[in-house]
Design an enzyme around this catalytic site. Structure first.
Site: not given
Length: 322
Positions: A108, A244, A274
């Site tokens: 990520c 994020h 996500n």
């Protein structure tokens, strides 16, 4: 390095919490309370390449850059149907670009790593304009009969074009704290007749939620303070924190630690879940196109992911006219 264009593309199919409740032991309130997620986009009729190309076109068009002037294509991707060729070269072919391309995987945090690599190319004088595209489909890593990861992840793509027009990147840091087992997804390779132990089977995405939460909050706080110190700015001087989008509780914990109001820490996790390394460029594109970002404002980025990787940056924003 300056960001001169942004783009994003999300799948058309939205999976709401109520839809998940039809076959999982969960409900909308349970998911939203723990994650902040109300829905996630899942690639069904589109391919990941379709999304990546659309996001890249948006970034190129808003940058006003001639595609022939792109010197590099950097693609952040955790995994897709192609082991080879690299996804960046597939995207490049669809765009008609003639620049060298490669993929990187920092989970990520991949977009932050790509920014760092692009900045290095620019500072070395080997590139002037670079397309960075983060294209991810973690929803396809899940075991959809299990609740723990299925509720969290969605698919999508985000992109930026960066140039050497100005040194707007005030600070950047990357890091990895080795912890292989906190988030794991394994794919089976082909059978080899000489292997005595046999072939590892594919294992759907697994994660230790509590440990991810702890490491995410700790790494993001540490990284943000580091890059703000490097840039000689305080949290109050940052106009927006583009973080994020892993979990709303993580985002709120980071925000409260920094002592910042909700409006300075935008969220879109409620709509998308996500989307791994695509998270920051997708959010950046949405916030920028909304008109919220003004010339000269300070932005702070922070991401964290499997590995356990992390990264943060502070940059001065150059307003983009879409």
């Amino acid at each position: 390095m300056r960001i001169i264009g942004t783009g994003s593309a999300m799948p058309s199919f939205s999976v709401t919490n109520d839809m998940l409740a039809e076959f999982l032991d969960t409900n909308d309130e349970w998911i939203a309370t723990r994650t902040g997620i109300r829905a996630r986009r899942v690639r069904t009729t589109e391919t990941l390449t379709d999304l990546a190309v659309a996001a890249s076109k948006g970034a190129l068009e808003s940058s006003k850059v001639n595609p022939d002037d792109i010197d590099f294509v950097i693609c952040s991707n955790v995994g897709n149907n192609y082991v080879t060729p690299n996804l960046g070269s597939i995207i490049q072919a669809h765009l008609g670009l003639h620049a060298p391309s490669f993929d990187l995987n920092a989970a990520c945090t991949g977009f932050m790593y790509a920014l760092s690599v692009a900045d290095s190319f620019i500072k070395a004088g080997t590139a002037h304009k670079i397309l960075i595209v983060a294209a991810e489909e973690p929803a396809h890593f899940n075991d959809w009969s299990k609740r723990d990861t299925t509720i969290l992840f969605g698919d999508g793509a985000g992109a930026v074009v960066v140039s050497d027009e100005s040194d707007d990147l005030l600070s950047l840091c990357l890091g990895t704290v080795p912890n292989r087992d906190v988030i794991v997804y394994k794919r089976r390779l082909e059978n080899l007749p000489y292997e005595k132990e046999g072939v590892d089977e594919t294992e759907p995405l697994k994660m230790n939620g509590r440990e991810v939460f702890r490491m995410a909050v700790e790494s993001s706080q540490k990284d943000l303070h580091k890059v703000m110190d490097m840039a000689s700015v305080t949290p109050d001087q940052i106009d927006y924190f583009i973080l994020h989008q892993a979990n709303a509780r993580i985002l709120n914990s980071i925000r409260e630690h920094l002592g910042q109001p909700e409006e300075k820490v935008p969220q879109n996790i409620q709509n998308y879940g996500n989307v791994s390394s695509a998270s920051i460029p997708v959010l950046l594109d949405e916030v920028s196109r909304s008109g919220k970002l003004q010339e000269g404002q300070l932005l702070a980025f922070s991401a964290f992911g499997a590995g356990f990787t992390s990264g943060a940056a502070v940059l001065r924003w150059h307003k983009i006219n879409y």
